[in-house]
Design a protein around this motif. Structure first.
Motif, PDB file in Angstrom:
ATOM      1  N   SER A 315       1.956  12.852  -7.140  1.00 25.85           N
ATOM      2  CA  SER A 315       2.489  11.516  -6.867  1.00 25.85           C
ATOM      3  C   SER A 315       1.352  10.508  -6.763  1.00 25.85           C
ATOM      4  O   SER A 315       0.176  10.854  -6.649  1.00 25.85           O
ATOM      5  CB  SER A 315       3.310  11.511  -5.583  1.00 25.85           C
ATOM      6  OG  SER A 315       2.504  11.867  -4.478  1.00 25.85           O
ATOM      7  N   ARG A 316       1.728   9.242  -6.813  1.00 25.54           N
ATOM      8  CA  ARG A 316       0.775   8.141  -6.689  1.00 25.54           C
ATOM      9  C   ARG A 316       1.219   7.277  -5.518  1.00 25.54           C
ATOM     10  O   ARG A 316       2.312   6.705  -5.532  1.00 25.54           O
ATOM     11  CB  ARG A 316       0.735   7.347  -7.991  1.00 25.54           C
ATOM     12  CG  ARG A 316      -0.322   6.261  -8.024  1.00 25.54           C
ATOM     13  CD  ARG A 316      -0.423   5.633  -9.403  1.00 25.54           C
ATOM     14  NE  ARG A 316      -0.905   6.598 -10.390  1.00 25.54           N
ATOM     15  CZ  ARG A 316      -1.188   6.291 -11.649  1.00 25.54           C
ATOM     16  NH1 ARG A 316      -1.035   5.050 -12.071  1.00 25.54           N
ATOM     17  NH2 ARG A 316      -1.622   7.207 -12.474  1.00 25.54           N
ATOM     18  N   ILE A 317       0.385   7.178  -4.492  1.00 32.28           N
ATOM     19  CA  ILE A 317       0.749   6.495  -3.256  1.00 32.28           C
ATOM     20  C   ILE A 317      -0.256   5.387  -2.963  1.00 32.28           C
ATOM     21  O   ILE A 317      -1.476   5.624  -2.922  1.00 32.28           O
ATOM     22  CB  ILE A 317       0.786   7.457  -2.048  1.00 32.28           C
ATOM     23  CG1 ILE A 317       1.685   8.662  -2.336  1.00 32.28           C
ATOM     24  CG2 ILE A 317       1.247   6.719  -0.795  1.00 32.28           C
ATOM     25  CD1 ILE A 317       3.152   8.338  -2.475  1.00 32.28           C
ATOM     26  N   TYR A 318       0.259   4.184  -2.729  1.00 33.54           N
ATOM     27  CA  TYR A 318      -0.567   3.052  -2.311  1.00 33.54           C
ATOM     28  C   TYR A 318      -0.232   2.718  -0.862  1.00 33.54           C
ATOM     29  O   TYR A 318       0.943   2.537  -0.510  1.00 33.54           O
ATOM     30  CB  TYR A 318      -0.305   1.832  -3.195  1.00 33.54           C
ATOM     31  CG  TYR A 318      -0.962   0.561  -2.692  1.00 33.54           C
ATOM     32  CD1 TYR A 318      -2.264   0.244  -3.065  1.00 33.54           C
ATOM     33  CD2 TYR A 318      -0.293  -0.310  -1.838  1.00 33.54           C
ATOM     34  CE1 TYR A 318      -2.894  -0.908  -2.603  1.00 33.54           C
ATOM     35  CE2 TYR A 318      -0.907  -1.460  -1.361  1.00 33.54           C
ATOM     36  CZ  TYR A 318      -2.205  -1.755  -1.748  1.00 33.54           C
ATOM     37  OH  TYR A 318      -2.815  -2.884  -1.280  1.00 33.54           O
ATOM     38  N   LEU A 319      -1.253   2.638  -0.019  1.00 31.53           N
ATOM     39  CA  LEU A 319      -1.096   2.236   1.377  1.00 31.53           C
ATOM     40  C   LEU A 319      -2.025   1.073   1.666  1.00 31.53           C
ATOM     41  O   LEU A 319      -3.148   1.027   1.155  1.00 31.53           O
ATOM     42  CB  LEU A 319      -1.459   3.384   2.327  1.00 31.53           C
ATOM     43  CG  LEU A 319      -0.702   4.705   2.223  1.00 31.53           C
ATOM     44  CD1 LEU A 319      -1.339   5.717   3.174  1.00 31.53           C
ATOM     45  CD2 LEU A 319       0.769   4.531   2.536  1.00 31.53           C
ATOM     46  N   ASP A 320      -1.577   0.145   2.495  1.00 35.29           N
ATOM     47  CA  ASP A 320      -2.488  -0.895   2.975  1.00 35.29           C
ATOM     48  C   ASP A 320      -2.016  -1.401   4.323  1.00 35.29           C
ATOM     49  O   ASP A 320      -0.922  -1.072   4.795  1.00 35.29           O
ATOM     50  CB  ASP A 320      -2.653  -2.027   1.951  1.00 35.29           C
ATOM     51  CG  ASP A 320      -1.460  -2.971   1.850  1.00 35.29           C
ATOM     52  OD1 ASP A 320      -0.596  -2.984   2.761  1.00 35.29           O
ATOM     53  OD2 ASP A 320      -1.358  -3.713   0.854  1.00 35.29           O
ATOM     54  N   CYS A 321      -2.858  -2.211   4.960  1.00 31.82           N
ATOM     55  CA  CYS A 321      -2.485  -2.811   6.233  1.00 31.82           C
ATOM     56  C   CYS A 321      -3.425  -3.970   6.525  1.00 31.82           C
ATOM     57  O   CYS A 321      -4.596  -3.955   6.119  1.00 31.82           O
ATOM     58  CB  CYS A 321      -2.570  -1.785   7.364  1.00 31.82           C
ATOM     59  SG  CYS A 321      -1.687  -2.285   8.873  1.00 31.82           S
ATOM     60  N   GLY A 322      -2.900  -4.979   7.190  1.00 30.58           N
ATOM     61  CA  GLY A 322      -3.713  -6.096   7.634  1.00 30.58           C
ATOM     62  C   GLY A 322      -4.297  -5.822   9.009  1.00 30.58           C
ATOM     63  O   GLY A 322      -4.049  -4.768   9.609  1.00 30.58           O
ATOM     64  N   GLY A 323      -5.042  -6.792   9.532  1.00 28.29           N
ATOM     65  CA  GLY A 323      -5.677  -6.615  10.827  1.00 28.29           C
ATOM     66  C   GLY A 323      -5.203  -7.568  11.896  1.00 28.29           C
ATOM     67  O   GLY A 323      -5.695  -7.520  13.028  1.00 28.29           O
ATOM     68  N   LEU A 324      -4.237  -8.433  11.559  1.00 28.18           N
ATOM     69  CA  LEU A 324      -3.758  -9.423  12.508  1.00 28.18           C
ATOM     70  C   LEU A 324      -2.258  -9.288  12.724  1.00 28.18           C
ATOM     71  O   LEU A 324      -1.575  -8.608  11.968  1.00 28.18           O
ATOM     72  CB  LEU A 324      -4.082 -10.842  12.001  1.00 28.18           C
ATOM     73  CG  LEU A 324      -5.555 -11.160  11.727  1.00 28.18           C
ATOM     74  CD1 LEU A 324      -5.684 -12.561  11.150  1.00 28.18           C
ATOM     75  CD2 LEU A 324      -6.390 -11.015  12.991  1.00 28.18           C
ATOM     76  N   ASP A 325      -1.775  -9.951  13.778  1.00 29.12           N
ATOM     77  CA  ASP A 325      -0.338 -10.008  14.021  1.00 29.12           C
ATOM     78  C   ASP A 325       0.180  -8.581  14.256  1.00 29.12           C
ATOM     79  O   ASP A 325      -0.512  -7.744  14.813  1.00 29.12           O
ATOM     80  CB  ASP A 325       0.334 -10.709  12.829  1.00 29.12           C
ATOM     81  CG  ASP A 325       1.731 -11.208  13.111  1.00 29.12           C
ATOM     82  OD1 ASP A 325       2.038 -11.529  14.255  1.00 29.12           O
ATOM     83  OD2 ASP A 325       2.512 -11.303  12.150  1.00 29.12           O
TER      84      ASP A 325
END
Length: 382
Positions: A315-325
């Motif tokens: 499978s191909r998985i993209y994860l991300d996340c910001g640092g605020l809020d």
């Protein structure tokens, strides 16, 4: 014998008088919202913010404002003097938020320090589920799509790529997108939009990604439970895998195999996108999970993944996340999931951290090209 008793009583009284903690001075914050037109029947104004009366940014827990008439709403609360508050005005969710401009952009929270009794009067120019703009490309709408698996019907919008009508024999991959009413425009009860139509169209015309069909699935009142590892959530992805996908494959020229079937979402939508690949690896092989709500998962997906990720092989998985809020709270769980998946070299994984990004559609729209290129890019991946 009486003197020691009297002395003790006086001593206790002195301790009570001199050690009693001081009570912070209270001030009153009054908020008045005057809407640009009559509030629709059944609608209520709800403030979402960083105080308990506002649900601490969790709109299901927020108290409704008091209605004075069809266009004026008020709310009063007492706060310790010099309390700093941050809040937004909505019609019940982040996807029905007040706008104060004419460009459709979601405004920052109203912020102030309440040092004295204060009246704040806000006059929204519109709401983000009513503000409209044109859609780039061709779409097909399917209203009130029903299934016996779920409590509520939902709208489905299908976006077709630039060459769809020019190449009648060509078949296309499909991307299933959650919170579908806010990926293209504001006409379907959505919040700030992703501008997915513009981004996808631009990348396709520049030759950076292959062309694909986008299926936007609107959320419902059950969004919270349908986008988590609950029985309702499992029924929701079962609906997509066994009912909606066959419908889309029949109505449009699609590449039906798992290699050409993907999911995308943000927040709880990112979580349920991951579940789609996890629960139905024979149907979905790609998922873009932005600012995912692993932190709130009732199904404990990180714990499940810790026991093994072999089901995600290939499978191909993209994860991300910001640092605020809210992303700041979500970050540890997303980093944990990245560490778990990184141990399996059979998974094509991409993880990115955006320290200055908040938890909103504007942030997701600005970085949308990254997951789209990762999932459907023509150039070799790093």
């Amino acid at each position: 014998m009486s003197k020691p008793i009297v002395f003790t009583m006086h001593l206790l009284l002195g301790l009570f008088l001199f050690d009693k903690p001081s009570v912070a001075q209270q001030v009153k914050l009054s908020i008045k919202v005057i809407t640009p037109f009559k509030t629709a029947a059944g609608d209520s104004l709800v403030i979402i913010g960083d105080q308990s009366i506002w649900g601490n940014w969790m709109y299901p827990r927020s108290k409704k404002m008091d209605r004075l008439n069809d266009s004026t709403w008020v709310q009063e609360l007492s706060l310790p003097k010099n309390t700093k508050v941050n809040f937004k005005v909505t019609r019940g969710s982040y996807y029905r938020e007040a706008l104060y401009n004419n460009n459709g952009q979601i405004p920052a929270a109203t912020s102030l320090t309440v040092s004295n009794d204060t009246l704040v009067t806000l006059r929204p120019s519109s709401w983000n589920d009513i503000y409209q703009r044109s859609i780039t490309g061709t779409v097909r709408y399917y209203h009130n799509f029903s299934t016996p698996l779920l409590k509520y019907t939902r709208n489905v919008v299908v976006w077709l790529p630039p060459s769809y009508f020019k190449q009648p024999n060509k078949k296309y991959p499909v991307l299933y997108a959650h919170d579908g009413q806010n990926i293209f425009d504001h006409t379907n009860g959505a919040g700030g939009e992703w501008r997915m139509d513009e981004t996808a169209d631009s990348l396709m015309r520049k030759g950076k990604i292959e062309e694909f069909i986008i299926v936007g699935i609107a959320n419902t009142k059950d969004r919270w439970v349908e986008y988590s590892g609950t029985p309702e959530g499992m029924n929701y992805i079962r609906f997509i895998a066994t009912e909606l996908k066959p419908f889309i494959d029949k109505q449009f020229r699609t590449l039906k195999d798992k290699a050409n079937t993907a999911a995308i979402g943000s927040s709880m939508g990112g979580l349920i996108s991951f579940y789609m690949v996890w629960q139905y690896p024979e149907v979905f092989s790609k998922a873009a999970c932005l600012s995912s709500g692993f932190y709130f998962d009732d199904g404990h997906m990180p714990e499940k993944a810790e026991k093994g990720t072999a089901r995600l092989n290939g499978s191909r998985i993209y994860l991300d996340c910001g640092g605020l809020d809210l992303d700041k709270d979500f970050l540890p769980a997303n980093e944990r999931m990245n560490r778990i998946l990184s141990k399996n070299s059979a998974i094509r994984l991409k993880y990115q951290y955006f320290p200055n990004d908040k938890h909103n559609e504007q942030a997701w729209s600005e970085r949308l090209s990254i997951p789209l290129i990762f999932l459907f890019g023509k150039a070799p991946l790093n």
